[in-house]
Design a protein around this motif. Sequence first.
Motif, PDB file in Angstrom:
ATOM      1  N   ARG A  15      -9.066   3.317  -5.380  1.00  0.00           N
ATOM      2  CA  ARG A  15      -7.985   2.279  -5.405  1.00  0.00           C
ATOM      3  C   ARG A  15      -6.820   2.639  -6.370  1.00  0.00           C
ATOM      4  N   ARG A  57       1.838   1.006  -6.294  1.00  0.00           N
ATOM      5  CA  ARG A  57       2.380  -0.152  -6.737  1.00  0.00           C
ATOM      6  C   ARG A  57       3.282  -0.199  -7.971  1.00  0.00           C
ATOM      7  N   VAL A  59       1.623   1.479   0.711  1.00  0.00           N
ATOM      8  CA  VAL A  59       0.222   0.763   0.208  1.00  0.00           C
ATOM      9  C   VAL A  59      -0.648   0.560   1.182  1.00  0.00           C
ATOM     10  N   GLU A  60       0.084   0.112   2.244  1.00  0.00           N
ATOM     11  CA  GLU A  60      -0.799  -0.565   3.636  1.00  0.00           C
ATOM     12  C   GLU A  60      -1.558   0.734   4.135  1.00  0.00           C
ATOM     13  N   LEU A  62      -9.319   2.928   2.608  1.00  0.00           N
ATOM     14  CA  LEU A  62     -10.618   2.618   2.001  1.00  0.00           C
ATOM     15  C   LEU A  62     -11.758   2.272   2.497  1.00  0.00           C
ATOM     16  N   VAL A  72      -3.519   3.019  -4.606  1.00  0.00           N
ATOM     17  CA  VAL A  72      -2.919   1.878  -4.523  1.00  0.00           C
ATOM     18  C   VAL A  72      -2.171   1.609  -5.472  1.00  0.00           C
ATOM     19  N   GLU A 109      -4.450   1.629   1.846  1.00  0.00           N
ATOM     20  CA  GLU A 109      -5.508   0.674   1.819  1.00  0.00           C
ATOM     21  C   GLU A 109      -6.273   0.734   3.059  1.00  0.00           C
TER      22      GLU A 109
END
Length: 330
Positions: A264, A271, A294-295, A301, A267, A298
């Motif tokens: 993570r 951000r 970011v999407e 993951l 991410v 994610e």
Amino acid sequence: MTLSRLLLPTLLSAAAAGPALAEETIETPGRAPVPLEIFQQSETRLFQVGYRLATANAPFCERAIQVSGLLIHDADSYGNPAAVRALFHLNGDIGAQAVAPQSPAALAGILQNDTILAIDGKAIADQWPKTDPRWKRSFALRDAIDEALVRGPVEISWQSAGMPAQSATIAGVPACPTRFELIDSKDSAAADGERVLVGEKFPGLAYEEADFAAAIAHEMAHNILRHPQTFDKTGWKRKRVRLSERDADRLMPWLLQNAGYDPRAAVHFMRTWGPRHGGWIFRSRDHDGWDERVEFIEAELPKIEAVLDADGKADWKTHFTQLLPAHPTD
């Protein structure tokens, strides 16, 4: 994994300052580090993070190289070699610029700023004389160590400041074939197919290690997926560039997971970086917006979590889906 450095004009000028730099070699409590020491700190961070990513992901790269975890530099490549030798307490020109933790070089006992004296019994001073241009010697030494590691273990002799010389036989470990190099006067990061090049002013150098590792993993992903080689053949068309960036973003958390970082962090990096640098590539038409990126990250993951093995490794070679074909035709 790199065992050499690019030329550093700005820092070479600082080294050429002569007496001013020599005065900075005095060990005084609380003194501020000089530019070469700051550069060394940044290069060490890049080298160690790169080593961790490259060795941890070696089982999934199509081919691997052998690395020792040792990064060298040549005092003679600076404007004032004597001042550089004094600053880093070297007993010769070739020094250990950085050593990766738990690497073969570290386990052998080589420390940062040790003087490298010989390779496979061949004295540096005799077998690798000073060159013109000066940077060529460090590249020749890097190649000599790399070639020796391909054949098998290599004997390295070195000396710590104030200590007797010592030697050890070092076997290489597999790594994805990417070198990591810090370059002067730049604030960006890039991949050229063989190297990850990070400017000494790159803001990510000040981030937490996992976030910085995410930035390096992104560039390393370009090399793993051979994006620069693809663009050399097909040209830099906008659609392909966008897909390549998506692939590098999406592979980031896989590389982090295998290196023992929280995936993570990819991410968190995006951000942190995206809103502050939104005028740069993150709003270019060749790239998705940082929030879209970011999407995409994610979404990887849960895929990683689903394929983790008993050692916490995620086989991206089998389970990662590349969006940009290796040989695009459109």
